[in-house]
Design a protein around this motif. Structure first.
Motif, PDB file in Angstrom:
ATOM      1  N   ARG A 192       1.101 -14.500  -5.498  1.00 50.17           N
ATOM      2  CA  ARG A 192       0.134 -15.070  -4.544  1.00 50.17           C
ATOM      3  C   ARG A 192      -1.060 -14.133  -4.359  1.00 50.17           C
ATOM      4  N   ALA A 193      -0.810 -12.843  -4.199  1.00 52.92           N
ATOM      5  CA  ALA A 193      -1.898 -11.882  -4.002  1.00 52.92           C
ATOM      6  C   ALA A 193      -2.818 -11.856  -5.223  1.00 52.92           C
ATOM      7  N   LEU A 194      -2.230 -11.861  -6.415  1.00 50.47           N
ATOM      8  CA  LEU A 194      -3.047 -11.847  -7.627  1.00 50.47           C
ATOM      9  C   LEU A 194      -3.826 -13.150  -7.783  1.00 50.47           C
ATOM     10  N   ARG A 195      -3.200 -14.260  -7.486  1.00 49.94           N
ATOM     11  CA  ARG A 195      -3.874 -15.556  -7.575  1.00 49.94           C
ATOM     12  C   ARG A 195      -5.064 -15.594  -6.601  1.00 49.94           C
ATOM     13  N   ASP A 196      -4.860 -15.108  -5.375  1.00 49.20           N
ATOM     14  CA  ASP A 196      -5.943 -15.083  -4.390  1.00 49.20           C
ATOM     15  C   ASP A 196      -7.073 -14.159  -4.844  1.00 49.20           C
ATOM     16  N   PHE A 197      -6.711 -12.991  -5.373  1.00 51.83           N
ATOM     17  CA  PHE A 197      -7.724 -12.048  -5.851  1.00 51.83           C
ATOM     18  C   PHE A 197      -8.528 -12.668  -6.985  1.00 51.83           C
ATOM     19  N   CYS A 198      -7.847 -13.279  -7.943  1.00 43.97           N
ATOM     20  CA  CYS A 198      -8.528 -13.898  -9.086  1.00 43.97           C
ATOM     21  C   CYS A 198      -9.457 -15.025  -8.643  1.00 43.97           C
ATOM     22  N   ALA A 199      -9.068 -15.764  -7.626  1.00 43.53           N
ATOM     23  CA  ALA A 199      -9.908 -16.846  -7.120  1.00 43.53           C
ATOM     24  C   ALA A 199     -11.189 -16.298  -6.493  1.00 43.53           C
ATOM     25  N   GLU A 200     -11.081 -15.172  -5.811  1.00 40.58           N
ATOM     26  CA  GLU A 200     -12.251 -14.584  -5.157  1.00 40.58           C
ATOM     27  C   GLU A 200     -13.106 -13.752  -6.102  1.00 40.58           C
ATOM     28  N   HIS A 201     -12.516 -13.266  -7.195  1.00 35.03           N
ATOM     29  CA  HIS A 201     -13.229 -12.396  -8.143  1.00 35.03           C
ATOM     30  C   HIS A 201     -12.998 -12.872  -9.571  1.00 35.03           C
ATOM     31  N   PRO A 202     -13.551 -14.023  -9.930  1.00 36.38           N
ATOM     32  CA  PRO A 202     -13.275 -14.579 -11.260  1.00 36.38           C
ATOM     33  C   PRO A 202     -13.840 -13.738 -12.403  1.00 36.38           C
ATOM     34  N   ASP A 203     -14.769 -12.840 -12.115  1.00 35.47           N
ATOM     35  CA  ASP A 203     -15.379 -12.021 -13.163  1.00 35.47           C
ATOM     36  C   ASP A 203     -14.580 -10.746 -13.445  1.00 35.47           C
ATOM     37  N   ILE A 204     -13.466 -10.541 -12.748  1.00 35.49           N
ATOM     38  CA  ILE A 204     -12.641  -9.345 -12.945  1.00 35.49           C
ATOM     39  C   ILE A 204     -11.331  -9.750 -13.595  1.00 35.49           C
ATOM     40  N   GLY A 205     -11.041  -9.133 -14.748  1.00 36.46           N
ATOM     41  CA  GLY A 205      -9.776  -9.393 -15.419  1.00 36.46           C
ATOM     42  C   GLY A 205      -8.639  -8.684 -14.695  1.00 36.46           C
ATOM     43  N   VAL A 206      -7.521  -9.342 -14.534  1.00 38.91           N
ATOM     44  CA  VAL A 206      -6.384  -8.777 -13.813  1.00 38.91           C
ATOM     45  C   VAL A 206      -5.184  -8.721 -14.748  1.00 38.91           C
ATOM     46  N   GLU A 207      -4.517  -7.581 -14.703  1.00 41.09           N
ATOM     47  CA  GLU A 207      -3.304  -7.392 -15.504  1.00 41.09           C
ATOM     48  C   GLU A 207      -2.232  -6.794 -14.609  1.00 41.09           C
ATOM     49  N   ALA A 208      -1.047  -7.384 -14.633  1.00 42.79           N
ATOM     50  CA  ALA A 208       0.075  -6.868 -13.852  1.00 42.79           C
ATOM     51  C   ALA A 208       1.035  -6.173 -14.822  1.00 42.79           C
ATOM     52  N   ARG A 209       1.430  -4.944 -14.485  1.00 42.31           N
ATOM     53  CA  ARG A 209       2.360  -4.179 -15.327  1.00 42.31           C
ATOM     54  C   ARG A 209       3.547  -3.729 -14.495  1.00 42.31           C
ATOM     55  N   ARG A 210       4.706  -3.971 -15.030  1.00 44.73           N
ATOM     56  CA  ARG A 210       5.930  -3.519 -14.362  1.00 44.73           C
ATOM     57  C   ARG A 210       6.062  -2.019 -14.592  1.00 44.73           C
ATOM     58  N   VAL A 211       6.346  -1.307 -13.518  1.00 40.93           N
ATOM     59  CA  VAL A 211       6.478   0.140 -13.572  1.00 40.93           C
ATOM     60  C   VAL A 211       7.942   0.482 -13.441  1.00 40.93           C
ATOM     61  N   MET A 212       8.444   1.296 -14.365  1.00 38.64           N
ATOM     62  CA  MET A 212       9.850   1.724 -14.342  1.00 38.64           C
ATOM     63  C   MET A 212       9.915   3.087 -13.665  1.00 38.64           C
ATOM     64  N   GLY A 213      11.050   3.458 -13.193  1.00 36.01           N
ATOM     65  CA  GLY A 213      11.228   4.789 -12.635  1.00 36.01           C
ATOM     66  C   GLY A 213      11.889   4.716 -11.267  1.00 36.01           C
ATOM     67  N   ALA A 214      12.154   5.876 -10.744  1.00 34.52           N
ATOM     68  CA  ALA A 214      12.821   5.978  -9.452  1.00 34.52           C
ATOM     69  C   ALA A 214      11.856   5.583  -8.343  1.00 34.52           C
ATOM     70  N   PRO A 215      12.374   4.996  -7.288  1.00 27.63           N
ATOM     71  CA  PRO A 215      11.502   4.675  -6.155  1.00 27.63           C
ATOM     72  C   PRO A 215      11.008   5.965  -5.497  1.00 27.63           C
ATOM     73  N   PRO A 216       9.904   5.893  -4.789  1.00 26.33           N
ATOM     74  CA  PRO A 216       9.392   7.098  -4.118  1.00 26.33           C
ATOM     75  C   PRO A 216      10.370   7.597  -3.071  1.00 26.33           C
ATOM     76  N   ALA A 217      10.372   8.895  -2.886  1.00 28.26           N
ATOM     77  CA  ALA A 217      11.253   9.501  -1.893  1.00 28.26           C
ATOM     78  C   ALA A 217      10.795   9.141  -0.494  1.00 28.26           C
ATOM     79  N   ARG A 218      11.761   8.944   0.397  1.00 29.03           N
ATOM     80  CA  ARG A 218      11.435   8.633   1.791  1.00 29.03           C
ATOM     81  C   ARG A 218      11.315   9.939   2.566  1.00 29.03           C
ATOM     82  N   ALA A 219      10.377   9.956   3.493  1.00 34.84           N
ATOM     83  CA  ALA A 219      10.144  11.169   4.274  1.00 34.84           C
ATOM     84  C   ALA A 219      11.026  11.226   5.482  1.00 34.84           C
TER      85      ALA A 219
END
Length: 133
Positions: free
Chosen positions: A106-133
């Motif tokens: 939904r966020a990407l679809r909304d962004f693309c609708a408001e900024h059609p001249d910007i190419g959007v690419e979503a990449r899955r990031v692997m790895g450990a989640p960030p440490a909690r403080a």
């Protein structure tokens, strides 16, 4: 004959304000310079654009027609300038990294609708989640 966009911009300022001195002030130029440029535009077009008298300035029918056309012309010129600038700077892209379980559609679809001249690419990031403080 070429139509000088600078003179057209000057014309629009006078036509909107119906006052040479205020238009010159808005344009940050001297009033005599503005008057000369408007006279030159009238000569280029072979048409009187303004009626000047002791009561002020009014548009002639030719002036009304040019005002209608000038707004469209200036908007198109600005749009062309923007497109050329974007092309010169290369395509704009947004790369979004996300972890499994995060829903971005939904966020990407909304962004693309408001900024059609910007190419959007979503990449899955692997790895450990960030440490909690």
């Amino acid at each position: 004959m070429d139509l000088d966009l600078r003179k057209v911009r000057y014309f629009v300022a006078v036509a909107e304000l119906l006052h040479f001195a205020r238009a010159a002030e808005r344009l940050h130029i001297a009033q005599p310079v503005l008057s000369r440029q408007i006279r030159a535009l009238e000569k280029d077009l072979d048409a009187t654009l303004f009626v000047r008298d002791s009561h002020g300035v009014t548009l002639t029918p030719a002036g009304h027609q040019l005002l209608d056309d000038a707004r469209y012309l200036l908007a198109n010129a600005e749009a062309a300038r923007s497109r050329v600038r974007r092309a010169a700077n290369g395509p704009h892209r947004l790369v979004v990294g996300f972890r499994a379980g995060i829903v971005l559609s939904r966020a990407l679809r909304d962004f693309c609708a408001e900024h059609p001249d910007i190419g959007v690419e979503a990449r899955r990031v692997m790895g450990a989640p960030p440490a909690r403080a």
